[in-house]
Enzyme design. Structure first.
Site, PDB file in Angstrom:
ATOM      1  N   ASN A  95       0.899  -1.345   0.207  1.00 41.43           N
ATOM      2  CA  ASN A  95       0.112  -0.021   0.009  1.00 41.43           C
ATOM      3  C   ASN A  95       0.834   1.312   0.041  1.00 41.43           C
ATOM      4  O   ASN A  95       0.532   2.220  -0.317  1.00 41.43           O
ATOM      5  CB  ASN A  95      -0.936   0.105   1.117  1.00 41.43           C
ATOM      6  CG  ASN A  95      -2.452  -0.484   0.782  1.00 41.43           C
ATOM      7  OD1 ASN A  95      -3.098   0.502   0.244  1.00 41.43           O
ATOM      8  ND2 ASN A  95      -2.881  -1.559   1.056  1.00 41.43           N
ATOM      9  N   ASN A 106      -8.264  -8.737   1.415  1.00 39.14           N
ATOM     10  CA  ASN A 106      -9.189  -7.536   1.053  1.00 39.14           C
ATOM     11  C   ASN A 106     -10.421  -7.972   0.294  1.00 39.14           C
ATOM     12  O   ASN A 106     -10.661  -9.225   0.215  1.00 39.14           O
ATOM     13  CB  ASN A 106      -8.221  -6.492   0.044  1.00 39.14           C
ATOM     14  CG  ASN A 106      -7.918  -7.435  -1.366  1.00 39.14           C
ATOM     15  OD1 ASN A 106      -8.712  -8.132  -1.754  1.00 39.14           O
ATOM     16  ND2 ASN A 106      -7.000  -6.918  -1.829  1.00 39.14           N
ATOM     17  N   ILE A 107     -11.272  -7.053   0.191  1.00 34.86           N
ATOM     18  CA  ILE A 107     -12.624  -7.136  -0.653  1.00 34.86           C
ATOM     19  C   ILE A 107     -12.658  -7.918  -1.755  1.00 34.86           C
ATOM     20  O   ILE A 107     -13.780  -8.839  -2.098  1.00 34.86           O
ATOM     21  CB  ILE A 107     -13.386  -5.997  -0.683  1.00 34.86           C
ATOM     22  CG1 ILE A 107     -12.657  -4.933  -1.934  1.00 34.86           C
ATOM     23  CG2 ILE A 107     -13.605  -5.183   0.417  1.00 34.86           C
ATOM     24  CD1 ILE A 107     -13.271  -3.897  -2.242  1.00 34.86           C
ATOM     25  N   CYS A 160      -7.327  -0.500   8.635  1.00 33.35           N
ATOM     26  CA  CYS A 160      -7.106  -1.669   7.326  1.00 33.35           C
ATOM     27  C   CYS A 160      -6.628  -0.462   6.347  1.00 33.35           C
ATOM     28  O   CYS A 160      -5.530   0.199   6.723  1.00 33.35           O
ATOM     29  CB  CYS A 160      -8.095  -2.528   6.675  1.00 33.35           C
ATOM     30  SG  CYS A 160      -9.839  -1.535   6.635  1.00 33.35           S
ATOM     31  N   SER A 161      -7.033  -0.496   5.232  1.00 33.08           N
ATOM     32  CA  SER A 161      -6.631   0.433   4.107  1.00 33.08           C
ATOM     33  C   SER A 161      -7.442   1.780   4.421  1.00 33.08           C
ATOM     34  O   SER A 161      -7.122   2.971   4.880  1.00 33.08           O
ATOM     35  CB  SER A 161      -6.843   0.019   2.979  1.00 33.08           C
ATOM     36  OG  SER A 161      -5.909  -1.208   2.565  1.00 33.08           O
ATOM     37  N   GLY A 190     -10.381   1.764   6.339  1.00 38.24           N
ATOM     38  CA  GLY A 190     -10.835   1.678   7.667  1.00 38.24           C
ATOM     39  C   GLY A 190     -12.425   1.545   7.763  1.00 38.24           C
ATOM     40  O   GLY A 190     -13.160   1.993   8.603  1.00 38.24           O
ATOM     41  N   ARG A 211     -12.850  -4.277   6.663  1.00 34.94           N
ATOM     42  CA  ARG A 211     -12.121  -5.093   7.805  1.00 34.94           C
ATOM     43  C   ARG A 211     -12.240  -4.239   9.158  1.00 34.94           C
ATOM     44  O   ARG A 211     -12.520  -4.874  10.307  1.00 34.94           O
ATOM     45  CB  ARG A 211     -10.929  -5.336   7.280  1.00 34.94           C
ATOM     46  CG  ARG A 211     -10.842  -6.480   6.277  1.00 34.94           C
ATOM     47  CD  ARG A 211      -9.369  -6.420   5.718  1.00 34.94           C
ATOM     48  NE  ARG A 211      -9.242  -5.232   4.734  1.00 34.94           N
ATOM     49  CZ  ARG A 211      -8.172  -5.317   3.814  1.00 34.94           C
ATOM     50  NH1 ARG A 211      -7.323  -6.418   3.715  1.00 34.94           N
ATOM     51  NH2 ARG A 211      -7.753  -4.439   2.846  1.00 34.94           N
TER      52      ARG A 211
END
Lengths: 533, 605
Positions: B291, B316-317, B378-379, B381, B384
């Site tokens: 990231n 991730n998603i 997470c990324s 937020g 997750r």
């Protein structure tokens, strides 16, 4: 025999390491003729009483001046004991090994167990030999009770009294028995009162390579079919290939030409060694602490245990469906007719007959279709999943049956009068028990050992009101219909009750919520009361 | 007809035996008028209907008539009288495709193929002559994806009335007050009152007392999408907190931000302890590093001296979406029977559930064990992070669950505001949107796993969870619409739509777990071992007609009866004690007796 010769050390200081659901106990360890006792003194409630016959494998490790003994039990619990003293450790381990592997029936614990609340022989009237016949006779007079086997001469693994077609004489039965492996001629297993169809069971016919026939055997099956309907199906629990193999060694199956009206269906069910291996692999997988979590499901798949559950249930459902919906009569057998055969006949009855689903009816079913029908409990349950060395006759057929019943109880939570606790208790008692119910391999052996007069029956214990309440399903409500379970793989679950995972679930369940309604169960149901040491 | 003794290989099928008896019984009462009006909600209008052949994956082709309203697709069979064969909110539809062409041969090869968001597909065959599917295709596309056609979502047209108002269940200020906030360490900030600092955050935030709104704005510049660390929950005893945020904008150059570093230090010190702040980064560490290339990153130890970072390995998603797709492949329409468990394993769905649960347990344990406060991100937020903080609270804050069945999930989720619109794609036709992901479903799966392991601990039942998931897609209620409080306020969701909780609260009994016991006053740590995780068969495989309903209802009903019986006995015991004490004591003393007696009443009988 003197037990004392086998006890090398009777006493040591020991520590029981806590396992799943156990607490630490530190105290004095005692080996008696039938038990291992670890007591903190003064009859503390955390005392450990272990029936030595329950021990499946003993592992010992010594370091310095102490040792560790791991006892792997037939009921799948694992106990770890730390023992002070090197010599004591070795002596205790070898004493346990010697005492737990004794094979003599008459010196086993049930012959010494004398609980105050029970009287010897009080279960004798519970399931008398003609109990089943009396029930059938209420519905039809087409069947009779034969005592051709009263002295076990015709068939060593059958009980003295059997239900056969009324028109068939004892001499025909005796001739038919000659034509069947182990003398197990076709007998009535279940009469389906809603449409009069019947289920028979037997062992394989001794057809052999030259396709022998037996007129009396054919007469017997003809008569049975005439009573139960026009169409019959022989459900062979082996594959067609296995039947071919069996013919070479003198066995076989019913030839179409010889038995008009009877067709044949092969539903191979696993038995013997492969079934035992599956069980061992399952327990290994469940107790393996190093198993990486992402491989669990494929490993469970690889054990094939759930496949065996599925196959057994499917076959039983097929028989039940045929009887109930298509009016077909069944003869079920494999080779000996003492394992897969009984699995199918007993499950089919549980599916069809609401009477089998009560506490009393289920005991009666077990007594008739497993114990008196000659399932060799002593051989099959000599060892459980932990024993080292080559298995001889061990196979968890009865456990597979209990597992199938558990699946039924999950899918029909109201329809069985007994709960999971009852099934777990039956599993434990089949492998190691203070009661005589599961001793020996047949009624004949039980008669010779005087099991019925010298040991207590598990049933009379279970039927005491306190025990009964423990094993009852509190939400039972009688269901008059047949139970058609889903046998799809996603509907079957691993019966976790019988294995202890390295990480157990929190002890919170609907069951424990429900027991809030009931008096607190006795934590140690069968305190030993013998005086044999 | 089918005779077992003559069939080559007889088959056992529990369902066919049951259907048989159902069909038999229903034939007797055959009086239903086929042209009968279809059920409609107030505000629902009928658009069109058409004769079709429904290609049922389990029972083969069924002739019938499909009705389409601005809310649902409804199918009634010509052959059986069993009412609706299908009754599906259009919001469930993910994609509508044409199958076959005017010239395709073969029976039932021309028609429509519909992919749903709830683990099933539908297939309709139509007559080939005269472009018979054109109008129905257009109507379906228009009303299933209203937002792509400039139409309002059905939630804005729904005129249902409920006795309860579900919008009143959750009040953030009340919720904070219940947690004892604000206090001398934590204050309520209105820095985001008009969503000027962060569009995706709620207007009311709880932040450290010693940070000014100016500080917050400075921190915002260093956090992805300005999602600064804010308080989710405070432990009532040890005062440790769960904070959530997005990733820091570290980037390839390893940027630092003094304000962010100071802010995290203030959070760390707020609980009066000197231990390090635990930062849980939900991502696998490789992803966190990767990231950096897009300007993100994580809090490294050499910059944040007083923090420890733990990676929770949750994917991730996109990985989750792919996993669910694989799961659908093995359960719909047919269950992969041979090697079922291995196939299930190869979808990794349960493994992902395990990672989420494990992460939540770690977060909860850290906070409860009293060592330190935690920060979760997470990324961005909101996926997750939302799962982790909600589940951690579910583990720790049992009282929040017991307070009211219906608002639990809402409280947790609105608090963390996951972007429902983006993940579910309400009313949008772009089914291939890479922002779609089953994050909320996965969260609900985790909740279900917990409810399986603690069957007496949750006041809600499985039906509650399934109803929420169904209405996540249905567009009947405003509850799950839009991505943030900002968007919800802009669209006046609370004024113009109904809350799902209005419906649920108006019929609480249906969603209540009878096994629920209030006494359970402790944290509920589930076992996240694969051995104890189960596939939620009643959700994922519920369309399969061969899947037997495991009869939960009769059990619950029986249990309710037993509970009623117990209450009756307790009452009688009470009365007897009352009469007794009235005899023994003076009238003045006995007046206070009943309430004192209550806790002593045992339920053993």
């Amino acid at each position: 025999m003197e037990f004392s010769e086998l006890i090398r050390t009777g006493r040591a200081e020991a520590l029981l390491l806590p396992g799943p659901g156990q607490s630490t106990v530190r105290g004095t360890l005692c080996i008696t003729s039938h038990h291992l006792l670890l007591s903190a003194g003064h009859g503390s409630p955390s005392d450990l009483w272990l029936l030595l016959h329950n021990v499946d494998a003993v592992e010992k490790r010594v370091a310095g001046n102490s040792g560790t003994i791991t006892l792997k039990c037939k009921d799948l619990q694992v106990l770890q004991l730390e023992i002070e003293g090197l010599g004591e450790t070795l002596d205790i381990a070898s004493s346990i090994e010697a005492l737990s592997s004794l094979e003599s029936v008459t010196t086993s614990y049930p012959f010494f167990f004398r609980p105050q609340s029970l009287r010897l022989g009080d279960a004798e009237d519970l399931y008398p030999p003609d109990h089943f016949y009396q029930q059938v006779a209420l519905e039809t007079d087409a069947w009779r009770l034969s005592t051709v086997n009263r002295d076990f001469q015709v068939c060593a693994s059958y009980p003295p009294a059997l239900v056969v077609p009324r028109g068939i004489g004892d001499e025909v039965l005796a001739r038919s028995a000659h034509f069947r492996q182990g003398g197990r001629f076709p007998v009535l297993s279940y009469y389906h009162s809603t449409n009069g169809t019947v289920m028979l069971r037997s062992s394989q016919p001794l057809q052999g390579a030259n396709r022998r026939r037996c007129a009396e055997d054919e007469e017997l099956l003809r008569a049975a079919l005439a009573l139960g309907g026009q169409r019959g199906l022989v459900l062979d629990t082996r594959s067609a290939q296995a039947v071919k193999q069996a013919r070479i060694t003198g066995g076989g199956t019913e030839a179409k030409a010889a038995y008009p009206g009877w067709k044949r269906l092969h539903r191979p069910l696993e038995r013997g060694r492969p079934l035992q291996d599956s069980f061992v692999r399952l327990v290994e997988a469940c107790t393996d602490p190093s198993l990486s979590m992402d491989r669990w499901l494929s490993r469970l798949d690889g054990c094939r245990w759930l496949t065996h559950v599925k196959e057994a249930l499917t076959t039983a459902c097929l028989v039940a469906q045929g009887m109930d919906r298509e009016g077909v009569c069944f003869l079920v057998h494999g080779a000996e007719g003492t394992d897969a055969t009984l699995l199918v006949t007993s499950l089919a009855q549980l599916i069809l007959d609401p009477k089998c689903r009560t506490m009393h009816g289920f005991q009666s079913l077990l007594e008739r279709e497993w114990i008196q029908a000659g399932h060799p409990f002593q051989q099959r349950c000599a060892h459980s999943a932990y024993a080292q060395g080559r298995p001889k006759h061990e196979a968890p057929t009865f456990l597979l049956f209990l597992d199938c019943v558990w699946q039924l109880s999950r899918q029909f939570p109201l329809s069985l009068e007994f709960g999971e606790g009852m099934l777990l208790a039956l599993f434990e008692h089949a492998y190691a028990s203070p009661f005589g119910t599961f001793l020996c391999n047949s009624e004949k052996e039980r008669y010779l050992c005087e099991v019925k007069t010298k040991t207590h029956s598990l049933w009379s214990s279970l039927n005491q009101s306190k025990e009964r309440q423990r094993f009852c399903n509190p939400i039972y409500s009688p269901n008059p219909l047949a139970l058609w379970p889903s046998v799809e793989p996603q509907s079957l679950q691993l019966w976790a009750g019988k294995v202890s995972f390295p990480v157990p679930l929190p002890a919170l369940s609907i069951g424990s919520a429900l027991t809030g309604f009931l008096p607190t169960p006795n934590s140690r149901p069968f305190p030993p009361m013998d005086s044999s040491t | 007809s089918s005779s077992m003794a003559s069939a080559a290989t007889p088959k056992y099928n529990s369902r066919s035996l049951e259907n048989d008896s159902i069909r038999r019984s229903s034939r007797d009462g055959f009086t239903r008028d086929l042209c009968e009006e279809i059920p409609r909600l107030p505000g629902e209008t009928r658009i069109t209907d058409k004769e079709v052949i429904y290609i049922c994956p389990f029972n083969g082709p069924i002739k019938g008539r499909v009705y389409i309203t601005n809310y649902r697709l409804y199918l009634r069979s010509f052959e059986t009288d069993s009412g609706a064969l299908l009754d599906i909110p259009l919001g469930v539809i993910a994609r509508v495709e044409k199958m076959g062409g005017a010239s395709s041969r073969g029976e039932n090869s021309y028609g429509l193929d519909i992919t749903c968001k709830d683990m099933r597909n539908l297939r309709f065959a139509l007559k080939q002559e005269g472009h018979s599917r054109r109008d129905i295709f257009e109507v379906l596309t228009k009303y299933a994806f209203p937002r792509s056609h400039g139409l309002p979502l059905f939630a804005f047209l729904n005129e249902e009335k409920f006795p309860e108002n579900g919008w009143m269940v959750y009040n953030p200020i009340e919720e904070y007050r219940r947690q004892g906030l604000p206090n001398d360490q934590w204050r309520v900030s209105f820095v985001n009152k008009r969503f000027e600092m962060c569009e995706t955050y709620p207007s009311i935030l709880v932040v450290p007392y010693h940070s000014t709104d100016d500080d917050l704005r400075k921190v915002a510049t260093f956090r992805s999408r300005n999602r600064i660390p804010v308080l989710s929950w405070i432990h009532p005893e040890n005062k440790n907190v769960i904070m959530r945020c997005s990733q820091p904008l570290v980037g390839m150059g390893g940027k630092r931000n003094k304000d962010d570093e100071k802010y995290l230090d203030i959070i760390r010190e707020a609980n009066g302890q000197i231990s390090k702040l635990a930062i849980f980064d939900a991502r696998p560490s490789v992803n966190a590093v990767a990231n950096k290339a897009t300007g993100g990153g994580y809090e490294s130890d050499d910059v944040y001296h007083n923090a420890e970072i733990f990676f929770l390995d949750i994917h991730n998603i996109h990985v989750m979406r792919e996993s669910l797709r694989k799961l659908k492949d093995i359960v719909y329409p047919n269950v992969e029977e041979s090697h079922w468990l291995s196939s299930l394993e190869s979808t990794h769905w349960l493994e992902h559930v395990k990672f989420v649960l494990t992460g939540a347990i770690q977060v909860a344990d850290k906070v409860a064990s009293g060592r330190s406060s935690v920060l979760v991100h997470c990324s961005d937020g909101w996926d997750r992070t939302a799962q982790l903080t909600s589940l951690a609270m579910l583990i720790l804050v049992y009282c929040l669950i017991t307070a009211c069945v219906n608002c639990t999930v809402f409280k947790l989720e609105s608090n963390t505001s996951p972007c429902f619109f983006q993940r579910i794609g309400h009313g949008e036709k772009n089914h291939a949107d890479t922002d779609r992901s089953p994050i909320f479903l996965q969260f609900m799966d985790c909740v279900w796993q917990m409810s399986k392991q603690f069957p007496t601990a949750f006041e809600f039942n499985e039906q509650f969870l399934i109803t929420i998931l169904d209405n996540l897609y249905s567009c009947r209620f405003g509850t799950f619409l839009f991505n943030s409080e900002y968007a919800r306020e802009k669209e006046k969701v609370m004024m113009k739509t109904l809350s799902l909780w209005s419906m649920i609260n108006s019929d609480k009994g249906k969603y209540t777990n009878p096994f629920y016991t209030k006494e359970l006053n402790r944290a509920l740590y589930p076992v996240a071992s694969m051995r104890h995780l189960e596939l939620w068969v009643n959700y994922y495989i519920r369309w399969n007609t061969r899947m037997r309903q495991q009869q939960p209802d009769p059990v619950e009903q029986r249990y309710m009866e037993l509970l009623a019986l117990r209450d009756e006995y307790v009452k009688r015991l009470e009365e007897m004690k009352m009469t007794n004490s009235a005899k023994l004591t003076s009238p003045s003393a006995s007046s206070s007796a009943p309430s004192q007696m209550m806790p002593h009443v045992q339920t053993h009988f």
